[in-house]
Design a protein around this motif. Structure first.
Motif, PDB file in Angstrom:
ATOM      1  N   LYS A   1      -9.338 -76.263-109.531  1.00  0.00           N
ATOM      2  CA  LYS A   1     -10.672 -76.022-110.067  1.00  0.00           C
ATOM      3  C   LYS A   1     -10.912 -76.905-111.291  1.00  0.00           C
ATOM      4  O   LYS A   1     -10.055 -77.053-112.150  1.00  0.00           O
ATOM      5  N   VAL A   2     -12.097 -77.498-111.342  1.00  0.00           N
ATOM      6  CA  VAL A   2     -12.456 -78.341-112.477  1.00  0.00           C
ATOM      7  C   VAL A   2     -12.641 -77.469-113.712  1.00  0.00           C
ATOM      8  O   VAL A   2     -13.371 -76.474-113.681  1.00  0.00           O
ATOM      9  N   ASP A   3     -11.972 -77.822-114.792  1.00  0.00           N
ATOM     10  CA  ASP A   3     -12.051 -77.050-116.031  1.00  0.00           C
ATOM     11  C   ASP A   3     -13.251 -77.540-116.845  1.00  0.00           C
ATOM     12  O   ASP A   3     -13.130 -78.395-117.725  1.00  0.00           O
ATOM     13  N   THR A   4     -14.423 -76.996-116.536  1.00  0.00           N
ATOM     14  CA  THR A   4     -15.646 -77.440-117.205  1.00  0.00           C
ATOM     15  C   THR A   4     -15.637 -77.081-118.689  1.00  0.00           C
ATOM     16  O   THR A   4     -16.228 -77.791-119.504  1.00  0.00           O
ATOM     17  N   ARG A   5     -14.960 -75.978-119.051  1.00  0.00           N
ATOM     18  CA  ARG A   5     -14.901 -75.595-120.462  1.00  0.00           C
ATOM     19  C   ARG A   5     -14.130 -76.640-121.270  1.00  0.00           C
ATOM     20  O   ARG A   5     -14.553 -77.044-122.359  1.00  0.00           O
ATOM     21  N   ALA A   6     -12.992 -77.076-120.734  1.00  0.00           N
ATOM     22  CA  ALA A   6     -12.203 -78.093-121.430  1.00  0.00           C
ATOM     23  C   ALA A   6     -12.973 -79.401-121.541  1.00  0.00           C
ATOM     24  O   ALA A   6     -12.937 -80.073-122.579  1.00  0.00           O
ATOM     25  N   ILE A   7     -13.692 -79.749-120.483  1.00  0.00           N
ATOM     26  CA  ILE A   7     -14.500 -80.970-120.520  1.00  0.00           C
ATOM     27  C   ILE A   7     -15.568 -80.857-121.600  1.00  0.00           C
ATOM     28  O   ILE A   7     -15.781 -81.775-122.392  1.00  0.00           O
ATOM     29  N   GLY A   8     -16.244 -79.694-121.645  1.00  0.00           N
ATOM     30  CA  GLY A   8     -17.289 -79.486-122.640  1.00  0.00           C
ATOM     31  C   GLY A   8     -16.749 -79.545-124.055  1.00  0.00           C
ATOM     32  O   GLY A   8     -17.359 -80.157-124.944  1.00  0.00           O
ATOM     33  N   LEU A   9     -15.590 -78.928-124.277  1.00  0.00           N
ATOM     34  CA  LEU A   9     -14.970 -78.964-125.602  1.00  0.00           C
ATOM     35  C   LEU A   9     -14.574 -80.385-125.988  1.00  0.00           C
ATOM     36  O   LEU A   9     -14.775 -80.821-127.123  1.00  0.00           O
ATOM     37  N   ASP A  10     -14.014 -81.118-125.030  1.00  0.00           N
ATOM     38  CA  ASP A  10     -13.586 -82.485-125.294  1.00  0.00           C
ATOM     39  C   ASP A  10     -14.781 -83.352-125.692  1.00  0.00           C
ATOM     40  O   ASP A  10     -14.741 -84.081-126.685  1.00  0.00           O
ATOM     41  N   VAL A  11     -15.861 -83.237-124.909  1.00  0.00           N
ATOM     42  CA  VAL A  11     -17.062 -84.028-125.212  1.00  0.00           C
ATOM     43  C   VAL A  11     -17.653 -83.606-126.556  1.00  0.00           C
ATOM     44  O   VAL A  11     -18.030 -84.446-127.389  1.00  0.00           O
ATOM     45  N   GLY A  12     -17.730 -82.276-126.786  1.00  0.00           N
ATOM     46  CA  GLY A  12     -18.294 -81.771-128.033  1.00  0.00           C
ATOM     47  C   GLY A  12     -17.500 -82.219-129.246  1.00  0.00           C
ATOM     48  O   GLY A  12     -18.071 -82.659-130.259  1.00  0.00           O
ATOM     49  N   LEU A  13     -16.179 -82.149-129.158  1.00  0.00           N
ATOM     50  CA  LEU A  13     -15.341 -82.566-130.284  1.00  0.00           C
ATOM     51  C   LEU A  13     -15.417 -84.076-130.504  1.00  0.00           C
ATOM     52  O   LEU A  13     -15.417 -84.542-131.644  1.00  0.00           O
ATOM     53  N   SER A  14     -15.497 -84.826-129.413  1.00  0.00           N
ATOM     54  CA  SER A  14     -15.622 -86.279-129.549  1.00  0.00           C
ATOM     55  C   SER A  14     -16.928 -86.636-130.252  1.00  0.00           C
ATOM     56  O   SER A  14     -16.965 -87.533-131.109  1.00  0.00           O
ATOM     57  N   PHE A  15     -17.999 -85.923-129.892  1.00  0.00           N
ATOM     58  CA  PHE A  15     -19.290 -86.172-130.540  1.00  0.00           C
ATOM     59  C   PHE A  15     -19.231 -85.828-132.019  1.00  0.00           C
ATOM     60  O   PHE A  15     -19.706 -86.589-132.870  1.00  0.00           O
ATOM     61  N   MET A  16     -18.626 -84.681-132.346  1.00  0.00           N
ATOM     62  CA  MET A  16     -18.524 -84.265-133.748  1.00  0.00           C
ATOM     63  C   MET A  16     -17.660 -85.240-134.539  1.00  0.00           C
ATOM     64  O   MET A  16     -17.966 -85.554-135.697  1.00  0.00           O
ATOM     65  N   ARG A  17     -16.596 -85.714-133.936  1.00  0.00           N
ATOM     66  CA  ARG A  17     -15.722 -86.674-134.620  1.00  0.00           C
ATOM     67  C   ARG A  17     -16.476 -87.977-134.881  1.00  0.00           C
ATOM     68  O   ARG A  17     -16.348 -88.581-135.944  1.00  0.00           O
ATOM     69  N   TRP A  18     -17.287 -88.406-133.907  1.00  0.00           N
ATOM     70  CA  TRP A  18     -18.090 -89.615-134.086  1.00  0.00           C
ATOM     71  C   TRP A  18     -19.147 -89.421-135.166  1.00  0.00           C
ATOM     72  O   TRP A  18     -19.375 -90.313-135.986  1.00  0.00           O
ATOM     73  N   LEU A  19     -19.769 -88.249-135.194  1.00  0.00           N
ATOM     74  CA  LEU A  19     -20.873 -88.011-136.121  1.00  0.00           C
ATOM     75  C   LEU A  19     -20.400 -87.722-137.538  1.00  0.00           C
ATOM     76  O   LEU A  19     -20.980 -88.205-138.516  1.00  0.00           O
ATOM     77  N   THR A  20     -19.314 -86.927-137.668  1.00  0.00           N
ATOM     78  CA  THR A  20     -18.917 -86.443-138.993  1.00  0.00           C
ATOM     79  C   THR A  20     -17.534 -86.915-139.434  1.00  0.00           C
ATOM     80  O   THR A  20     -17.181 -86.736-140.604  1.00  0.00           O
ATOM     81  N   GLY A  21     -16.740 -87.448-138.515  1.00  0.00           N
ATOM     82  CA  GLY A  21     -15.388 -87.866-138.861  1.00  0.00           C
ATOM     83  C   GLY A  21     -14.363 -86.753-138.771  1.00  0.00           C
ATOM     84  O   GLY A  21     -13.200 -86.959-139.098  1.00  0.00           O
ATOM     85  N   ALA A  22     -14.789 -85.549-138.331  1.00  0.00           N
ATOM     86  CA  ALA A  22     -13.875 -84.408-138.204  1.00  0.00           C
ATOM     87  C   ALA A  22     -14.257 -83.607-136.968  1.00  0.00           C
ATOM     88  O   ALA A  22     -15.373 -83.716-136.455  1.00  0.00           O
TER      89      ALA A  22
END
Length: 282
Positions: free
Chosen positions: A4-25
């Protein structure tokens, strides 16, 4: 059969990558917007101000801290830098891996808080936007059992105000336990609130910023759909067919609300919720 595709993990990964790009953390928590314009470029400063506010409620001295629901480990990293000893409880395998990466000095327990079996004797049990996801009495009693004499519980999270009573959940924004029930349970399990602060209005602009981001995504999706409708009708039909097979009508309705409407606002958040900081003792 495939996994089963882990959509939650994908969402967290994308969300954290965006936050890291935007804020550095890799922070996922609200910002404290006092004195700041609600704009994306100020999110990092607002989240730093939130953390500073939270740390102002730490007891004095070097502490042994259990960070319950520790996100990606950013808070633990800051606590360790201040000289505290930190253990993290987080149920997500993906977030547990981020905690180990971001806070290598912390001991990470990948489990639900209700299943935590580590040694007690903590000076502080910290719930930073994780308290609402654990049954109210369970969270307080389990935390109490893990404290050493004189230990504290520190909670920073959303709670439902009296305006939530009788309203459908789909019509509200935010979440959390009812504030009145929380106060009753604190008294019932033999605890007392020794410090508290309502910071609802200061964190509420985070809701408007988040909704603005979703509206930008919604606009992009709408523009692509318009182009497909005008120039690639068969492709559009095929995509719509696949989406309808994979996603329920209810979820599509909620997704459309999220991307294209503005029901989630700071004003609605303040009406239905109180964002509170509590420091609790025996």
């Amino acid at each position: 059969m495939g996994q089963k595709v882990d959509t939650r993990a994908i969402g967290l990964d994308v969300g954290l990558s965006f936050m890291r790009w935007l804020t550095g953390a890799e922070n996922l928590h609200y910002g404290l917007w006092t004195g700041l314009d609600c704009a994306a470029e100020n999110l990092g400063a607002a989240q730093a101000a939130y953390t500073e506010k939270l740390f102002g409620y730490l007891p004095e001295g070097k502490l042994r801290i259990l960070d319950i629901g520790g996100g990606a480990g950013e808070t633990a990293k800051k606590l360790i830098a201040l000289g505290h000893e930190v253990e993290i409880v987080v149920p997500s395998p993906f977030l547990a891996s981020r905690c180990r990466q971001n806070a290598p000095g912390a001991r990470v327990h990948q489990c639900m808080f209700e299943e935590f079996s580590g040694a007690g004797g903590f000076d502080l049990c910290l719930f930073s936007e994780s308290f609402q996801y654990i049954p109210l009495e369970v969270a307080l009693k389990e935390a109490l059992a893990l404290l050493k004499p004189g230990g504290r519980v520190l909670i920073a999270d959303c709670f439902r105000s009296e305006n939530y009573e009788g309203v459908k959940r789909s019509q509200t924004v935010g979440g959390g336990h009812r504030l009145s029930a929380f106060r009753e349970t604190v008294a019932a399990v033999g605890l007392k609130v020794e410090a508290e602060e309502d910071i609802t209005e200061a964190v509420a602009p985070s809701i408007d910023l988040e909704q603005g981001l979703f509206n930008v995504i919604g606009h992009a999706v709408s523009r692509v759909d318009e182009e497909l409708k005008a120039k690639r009708r068969r492709t559009r039909w095929a995509l719509a067919f696949v989406i309808r097979r994979m996603v329920s009508e209810r979820r599509l309705f909620r997704l459309n609300e999220r991307l294209n409407e503005k029901k989630r606002t700071a004003e609605a958040f303040c009406h239905f919720n109180r964002y509170m900081i509590f420091r609790i003792a025996r």
